[in-house]
Design an enzyme around this catalytic site. Sequence first.
Site, mmCIF file in Angstrom:
data_model
loop_
_atom_site.group_PDB
_atom_site.id
_atom_site.type_symbol
_atom_site.label_atom_id
_atom_site.label_comp_id
_atom_site.label_asym_id
_atom_site.label_seq_id
_atom_site.Cartn_x
_atom_site.Cartn_y
_atom_site.Cartn_z
ATOM 1 C CE LYS A 24 83.585 -6.288 41.535
ATOM 2 N NZ LYS A 24 82.835 -6.423 40.315
ATOM 3 C CD GLU B 148 84.458 -8.770 38.606
ATOM 4 O OE1 GLU B 148 84.825 -7.774 37.993
ATOM 5 O OE2 GLU B 148 83.355 -8.831 39.186
ATOM 6 C CB CYS C 40 75.905 -1.171 41.209
ATOM 7 S SG CYS C 40 77.584 -0.545 41.310
ATOM 8 C CG ASP D 266 72.141 -4.245 34.310
ATOM 9 O OD1 ASP D 266 72.768 -3.334 33.726
ATOM 10 O OD2 ASP D 266 72.658 -4.970 35.184
ATOM 11 C CB SER E 158 73.420 2.972 39.814
ATOM 12 O OG SER E 158 74.077 2.134 40.723
ATOM 13 C CE1 TYR F 12 81.703 -8.244 31.238
ATOM 14 C CE2 TYR F 12 82.813 -6.792 32.780
ATOM 15 C CZ TYR F 12 82.283 -7.032 31.525
ATOM 16 O OH TYR F 12 82.331 -6.060 30.586
ATOM 17 C CB CYS G 64 80.035 -2.503 41.389
ATOM 18 S SG CYS G 64 78.724 -2.437 40.181
ATOM 19 C CG HIS H 4 111.208 5.394 34.213
ATOM 20 N ND1 HIS H 4 110.929 4.182 33.595
ATOM 21 C CD2 HIS H 4 112.391 5.253 34.851
ATOM 22 C CE1 HIS H 4 111.927 3.343 33.860
ATOM 23 N NE2 HIS H 4 112.826 3.973 34.617
ATOM 24 C CB THR I 41 76.954 0.931 37.730
ATOM 25 O OG1 THR I 41 76.429 -0.238 38.329
ATOM 26 C CG2 THR I 41 76.548 2.131 38.558
ATOM 27 N N GLY J 243 75.275 -15.771 33.761
ATOM 28 C CA GLY J 243 74.547 -14.690 33.107
ATOM 29 C C GLY J 243 73.409 -14.156 33.948
ATOM 30 C CD GLU K 261 108.056 3.803 31.995
ATOM 31 O OE1 GLU K 261 108.674 4.732 31.426
ATOM 32 O OE2 GLU K 261 108.485 3.247 33.017
HETATM 33 P P1 NDP Z 1 78.289 -13.138 31.401
HETATM 34 O O1 NDP Z 1 77.213 -13.053 30.396
HETATM 35 O O2 NDP Z 1 79.426 -12.180 31.338
HETATM 36 O O3 NDP Z 1 78.916 -14.592 31.405
HETATM 37 C C1 NDP Z 1 78.120 -15.743 31.509
HETATM 38 C C2 NDP Z 1 79.022 -16.956 31.495
HETATM 39 O O4 NDP Z 1 78.255 -18.099 31.789
HETATM 40 C C3 NDP Z 1 79.685 -17.215 30.161
HETATM 41 O O5 NDP Z 1 80.991 -17.667 30.384
HETATM 42 C C4 NDP Z 1 78.810 -18.301 29.548
HETATM 43 O O6 NDP Z 1 79.526 -19.174 28.715
HETATM 44 C C5 NDP Z 1 78.407 -19.069 30.766
HETATM 45 N N1 NDP Z 1 77.124 -19.772 30.637
HETATM 46 C C6 NDP Z 1 75.931 -19.282 30.246
HETATM 47 N N2 NDP Z 1 74.987 -20.225 30.321
HETATM 48 C C7 NDP Z 1 75.592 -21.350 30.786
HETATM 49 C C8 NDP Z 1 75.140 -22.649 31.086
HETATM 50 N N3 NDP Z 1 73.878 -23.004 30.922
HETATM 51 N N4 NDP Z 1 76.042 -23.549 31.543
HETATM 52 C C9 NDP Z 1 77.330 -23.215 31.702
HETATM 53 N N5 NDP Z 1 77.816 -21.974 31.445
HETATM 54 C C10 NDP Z 1 76.953 -21.063 30.985
HETATM 55 O O7 NDP Z 1 77.522 -13.069 32.785
HETATM 56 P P2 NDP Z 1 77.938 -12.699 34.249
HETATM 57 O O8 NDP Z 1 76.894 -13.375 35.060
HETATM 58 O O9 NDP Z 1 79.377 -13.006 34.532
HETATM 59 O O10 NDP Z 1 77.778 -11.107 34.285
HETATM 60 C C11 NDP Z 1 76.578 -10.473 33.907
HETATM 61 C C12 NDP Z 1 76.802 -9.036 33.521
HETATM 62 O O11 NDP Z 1 77.133 -8.283 34.661
HETATM 63 C C13 NDP Z 1 77.952 -8.831 32.552
HETATM 64 O O12 NDP Z 1 77.494 -8.858 31.228
HETATM 65 C C14 NDP Z 1 78.483 -7.488 32.924
HETATM 66 O O13 NDP Z 1 77.956 -6.500 32.080
HETATM 67 C C15 NDP Z 1 78.016 -7.236 34.328
HETATM 68 N N6 NDP Z 1 79.155 -7.245 35.248
HETATM 69 C C16 NDP Z 1 80.135 -6.312 35.123
HETATM 70 C C17 NDP Z 1 81.220 -6.325 35.959
HETATM 71 C C18 NDP Z 1 82.288 -5.308 35.806
HETATM 72 O O14 NDP Z 1 82.108 -4.353 35.071
HETATM 73 N N7 NDP Z 1 83.464 -5.494 36.419
HETATM 74 C C19 NDP Z 1 81.350 -7.327 37.018
HETATM 75 C C20 NDP Z 1 80.283 -8.269 37.057
HETATM 76 C C21 NDP Z 1 79.231 -8.220 36.189
HETATM 77 P P3 NDP Z 1 79.801 -18.894 27.147
HETATM 78 O O15 NDP Z 1 80.963 -17.995 27.058
HETATM 79 O O16 NDP Z 1 80.073 -20.248 26.596
HETATM 80 O O17 NDP Z 1 78.512 -18.306 26.623
#
Ligand code: NDP
Length: 459
Positions: free
Chosen positions: A52, A182, A44, A304, A15, A178, A49, A436, A312, A263, A441
């Site tokens: 999904k 989802e 995306c 990113d 994007s 996220y 996005c 309403h 995005t 992540g 609201e």
């Molecule tokens: P996130 O960084 O949001 O979440 C990663 C998750 O994985 C956390 O819950 C983390 O736990 C856990 N984690 C990390 N390492 C380990 C491990 N070794 N073992 C077990 N659990 C682990 O990453 P996502 O992959 O969900 O998303 C990446 C990015 O993509 C987001 O930051 C977002 O910006 C973007 N995105 C946006 C969306 C939207 O706008 N709707 C939709 C999808 C993605 P802990 O909390 O303990 O660290």
Amino acid sequence: MASYDYDLITLGAGSGGVRASRVAASQYGARVAIVESSRVGGTCVMRGCVPKKLLVYGAHVAEELEDAVGYGWTVDGARHDWGALIANKNTELQRLEGVYHRLLRDAGVTLLEGRGRIVDPHTVEVDGKTYTAGHILIAVGGRPILPDIPGIEHAITSNEALDLPARPDRIVIVGGGYIAVEFAGIFNALGSRVTEAIRAGQILRGFDEDVRSTLAAEMEKKGIRIRRECQIQSIEKCEDGSLSLLNNCAEEMRADAVMYATGRAPNTEGLGLDAVGIETAQGGAVVVDQYSRTSVDSISAIGDVTDRVNLTPVAIKEGMAFVATVFGDTPTAVDYDAIPSAVFSQPPIGTVGLMEGEARTREPVDVYLSRFRPMKATLSGRDERAMMKLIVSRETDRVLGAHMVGADAPEIIQGIGIAMKAGATKAHFDATVGIHPTAAEEFVTMREPVPDPSFEHTE
Ligand code: NDP
């Protein structure tokens, strides 16, 4: 002045990269090439996005069918065909890819197919051929990362989850971010037995606490099993083809698929960053200034790969700001304040501005909170609650944060985001007439702040 093959070479046709390239070419007459090794459209459009959200729509129909009964409908015999959903989704992605190709072509941008590598501050190599440019823009995005545990090769990521040939009957989703919530919602609604294993005590670190707990409770009501403080130690393939997950929560976990959403990391491998001396942060993100310039004058980076705000629309804004800075001679920085965002969980989240905890560490605030049963749930009989929350500065009356969990939250929060960008105060919200009957609201009818926890402690 040196003469180059192009004025701009962009690495990555996602994007951000596509927008920057198109605008540089069509509005500023720049000679632009864009390098892409996979599908034009990027994460995306091709792996994130868009597909999904299409699956989220498909999954939501399951609830609509259930709810329909309370409204007098008979919906016997409804069945879901996963293969049809995936095939239709793929047809739409193909259409979008065509649109992106056409947009680039119409703008006069040359597409170089292959993996690009930066050779020097003005040269890029693509599949053995070199091309020179006045500027190079790195917009290569990110990729999923998986922890190094025994059997991790049996796990999939969101990339594969979007294209599974069959819906797994049982799926374990690892992670609480996220992507994990989802996909948990998608698979659960379509009939899979979903276990979400999170290593922390709660899902969605980085979100407001009421948002986190409300969504977790709603997900659990829908049948998703959230296993907290649960670490997966290994994955083993059993004789019957199922997967067995060894974990620390004393529970036997068997599944037909294991998806990791733990992540994402910047996609910089083999890009040649070290060779040209581009500074990167721990984790590999390209370090940039407020104008998206890297440590090398002629090279910028957006989206990113810079790990600023990984969304995005933010990458697109960064791309536009880059073009204005470099080709429009107008140094332009992106404003990262109060970026609205959504999680397309079921129910979805919309959020903008400060979380309560974050706001309280900065200044005295009033918090307004409303929990209610959505009107639609009356006849459908669905056990669902929505939550809305406003965080307001006591000193200035400005609304600092707005959060919602509930149907249409992303659509509602977009408008609240505009109000906040315009500096709206709680008095402005109060002076706005509600529509309403809607859920939205509630945002203009909340009158009593919740008790201040610091005050309660001192009593
Ligand atoms: P996130 O960084 O949001 O979440 C990663 C998750 O994985 C956390 O819950 C983390 O736990 C856990 N984690 C990390 N390492 C380990 C491990 N070794 N073992 C077990 N659990 C682990 O990453 P996502 O992959 O969900 O998303 C990446 C990015 O993509 C987001 O930051 C977002 O910006 C973007 N995105 C946006 C969306 C939207 O706008 N709707 C939709 C999808 C993605 P802990 O909390 O303990 O660290």
